[in-house]
Design an enzyme around this catalytic site. Structure first.
Site, PDB file in Angstrom:
ATOM      1  N   VAL A  12     -49.569 -18.505  14.969  1.00  0.00           N
ATOM      2  CA  VAL A  12     -50.144 -19.778  14.546  1.00  0.00           C
ATOM      3  C   VAL A  12     -50.764 -20.491  15.735  1.00  0.00           C
ATOM      4  CG1 VAL A  12     -49.511 -22.089  13.725  1.00  0.00           C
ATOM      5  CG2 VAL A  12     -48.496 -20.084  12.653  1.00  0.00           C
ATOM      6  N   CYS A  13     -51.962 -21.088  15.525  1.00  0.00           N
ATOM      7  CA  CYS A  13     -52.532 -21.957  16.566  1.00  0.00           C
ATOM      8  C   CYS A  13     -53.160 -23.164  15.902  1.00  0.00           C
ATOM      9  CB  CYS A  13     -53.520 -21.205  17.433  1.00  0.00           C
ATOM     10  SG  CYS A  13     -55.037 -20.773  16.572  1.00  0.00           S
ATOM     11  N   ALA A  14     -53.968 -23.924  16.647  1.00  0.00           N
ATOM     12  CA  ALA A  14     -54.503 -25.169  16.113  1.00  0.00           C
ATOM     13  C   ALA A  14     -55.482 -24.916  14.972  1.00  0.00           C
ATOM     14  CB  ALA A  14     -55.170 -25.975  17.220  1.00  0.00           C
ATOM     15  N   GLU A  32     -57.235 -21.357  14.383  1.00  0.00           N
ATOM     16  CA  GLU A  32     -56.985 -19.966  14.005  1.00  0.00           C
ATOM     17  C   GLU A  32     -57.529 -18.984  15.030  1.00  0.00           C
ATOM     18  OE1 GLU A  32     -58.763 -18.995  10.153  1.00  0.00           O
ATOM     19  OE2 GLU A  32     -60.501 -18.111  11.109  1.00  0.00           O
ATOM     20  N   MET A  74     -53.072 -24.896  12.180  1.00  0.00           N
ATOM     21  CA  MET A  74     -52.304 -26.093  11.847  1.00  0.00           C
ATOM     22  C   MET A  74     -53.149 -27.107  11.083  1.00  0.00           C
ATOM     23  SD  MET A  74     -49.204 -25.616  12.623  1.00  0.00           S
ATOM     24  CE  MET A  74     -48.296 -27.163  12.780  1.00  0.00           C
TER      25      MET A  74
END
Lengths: 379, 75
Positions: A73-75, A77, A102
């Site tokens: 998971v990141c901010a 993608e 996110m």
């Protein structure tokens, strides 16, 4: 070459609500991770920023338990795809990434049915799991009303379409400080009426219908009465609703495990008395059997079966720490001192909800990033 | 602010601004300054955290018409 899979926020939500085991590698920077992340009873989550993996990828590989599937998971993608591909290339299987990162997590709404209503209608709670916001839809006889509408109006539109319902009212229990209301935009689009408490709306730049105590709002069959109760404290205009004589929508005044904070509109000291009066006297006079349906949750432990956030009013008077501070001075201290940080961009969000500023969609998204933090116990 | 090299990372999404920054820094001598231009808002927190974890120094940052500028001194 190994392939990686894409998971949507909806799929992750289902896993969290079903208590399915989920191992997450969050590759955002440490401060963003500490501020806000995916939570769940069966979620195991670790944080290694993607930029610490550029030279040496082993820390990521070593952190993933053998044989376990992993969600990166990141901010947004991009970085999660970058990391997930390397994990897969190193020979690991069952590697996926969160589509939209996110940002998508913050925006997904899970519709959870609360109950069938006595007049044949239905009540739904929309759980914004990534931010802790709750909104509600009353459906009856092909008509709909939405309470505390979030910004992502397309998700309500789709739901109403599936239910074959026409929107009549959008109602905000108060002027929100943690998220941008979609109530006005959605009402405009469908020729519905947008309601606000007049005391919270003294500075708004648009026309609205006044929410007033005793002025019922009808949806479909007359039996589904939305009855407002003036309940100041979180804001001076905060208004609660009783639906079908059974469900008490408390807005940001009373939550399942906490109570609302009085400081987000800058007048904590002035509103402490109102907050106490509402919680310790006005709500006390209501039936203990009422089911409390708040506008937020703070912790995932507040999510009940299927994700529903609710509690019997009588039970909350026994268990909720915010309802059990007998000393007035102590109460004043609890709700004005040592409060959690204020929600991200809360002043700009209030200005947007008043119609004073009109940020674009991308700016609105950025303003809403992070948890809601509307309760006094959200540390 | 003076810089020894300018990296144009405008229009690039994460992780590319940091990947390029890392590469550009590697081509500099210790004490030299790299100026980075990026449009990805996420780059702001990430560059600061990256600089901290690698020991390079984020001297300053600014925003001009939607472009984020960073000045990083190589350790």
């Amino acid at each position: 070459m190994m392939t990686i899979q894409k998971m949507t926020a909806k799929e992750v939500t289902k896993m969290v609500l079903n208590n399915e085991e989920l191992f997450i590698l969050d590759v955002r920077n440490e401060s963003d991770f500490n501020d806000w992340r995916i939570e769940g009873n069966s979620v195991e989550i670790i944080n290694i920023p993607y930029f610490d993996l550029l030279d040496d990828f082993n820390p990521a590989l070593e952190s993933i338990p053998d044989g376990k599937s992993v969600l990166v998971v990141c901010a947004k993608e991009g970085s999660s795809i970058f990391v997930a591909e390397q994990i897969a290339e190193a020979g690991r299987s069952h590697v996926s990434y969160l589509e939209g990162g996110m940002k998508s997590w913050s925006e997904y709404l899970e519709p959870v049915k609360v109950a069938d209503l006595s007049g044949g209608g239905e009540l739904y709670q929309f759980v914004r799991i990534g931010k802790g916001c709750l909104s509600y839809m009353v459906l009856s006889n092909g008509e709909a009303a939405i309470i505390d509408t979030s910004r992502m109006i397309d998700q309500y539109e789709q739901f109403m379409q599936e239910k074959g319902a026409k929107l009549l009212h959008t109602i905000d229990t108060h002027l929100h400080a943690d998220h941008i209301s979609g109530g006005r935009a959605l009402a405009q689009k469908y020729g519905a009426t947008y309601y606000l408490p007049p005391k919270d709306a003294t500075e708004v730049t648009f026309d609205y219908e006044k929410l007033e105590e005793g002025k019922d709002i009808y949806v479909g069959n007359e039996t589904i009465k939305v009855q407002p109760i003036y309940s100041p404290g979180h804001t001076i205009g905060s208004t609660s609703f009783i639906i079908d004589s059974k469900y008490l929508l408390t807005g940001d005044i009373l939550f399942v495990e906490s109570i609302g904070r009085p400081d987000l509109a800058g007048l904590a000291e002035d509103w402490v008395g109102d907050l106490r009066e509402t919680l310790y006297s006005r709500y006390r006079d209501l039936a203990e059997e009422l089911i409390v349906l708040p506008a937020h949750f703070g912790k995932v432990t507040e999510l009940g079966e299927r994700g529903l956030v609710s509690g019997r009013l009588g039970a909350l008077y026994k268990e909720n720490p915010g309802l059990n501070i007998q000393d007035e001075g102590e109460f004043r201290k609890t709700v004005t001192e040592n409060l959690p940080p204020q929600p991200n961009s809360y002043q700009e969000i209030r200005q947007t909800n008043m119609g004073k500023i009109t940020p674009n969609e991308e700016e609105q998204r950025e303003m809403e990033i992070g948890p809601n933090r509307c309760a006094v116990h959200d540390k | 602010m003076n810089s020894d090299k300018i990296l144009d990372a405008k229009g690039l999404a994460c992780p590319m601004p940091i990947v390029r920054t890392k590469k550009s820094i590697a081509e500099l001598e210790s004490g030299q300054v790299l100026e980075v231009h990026a449009t990805d808002k996420g780059a702001k927190n990430d560059l600061a955290a990256w600089a901290k974890s690698t020991g390079n120094e984020l001297l300053s940052h600014a925003e001009e018409n939607g472009v984020y500028k960073f000045w990083i001194k190589k350790a």
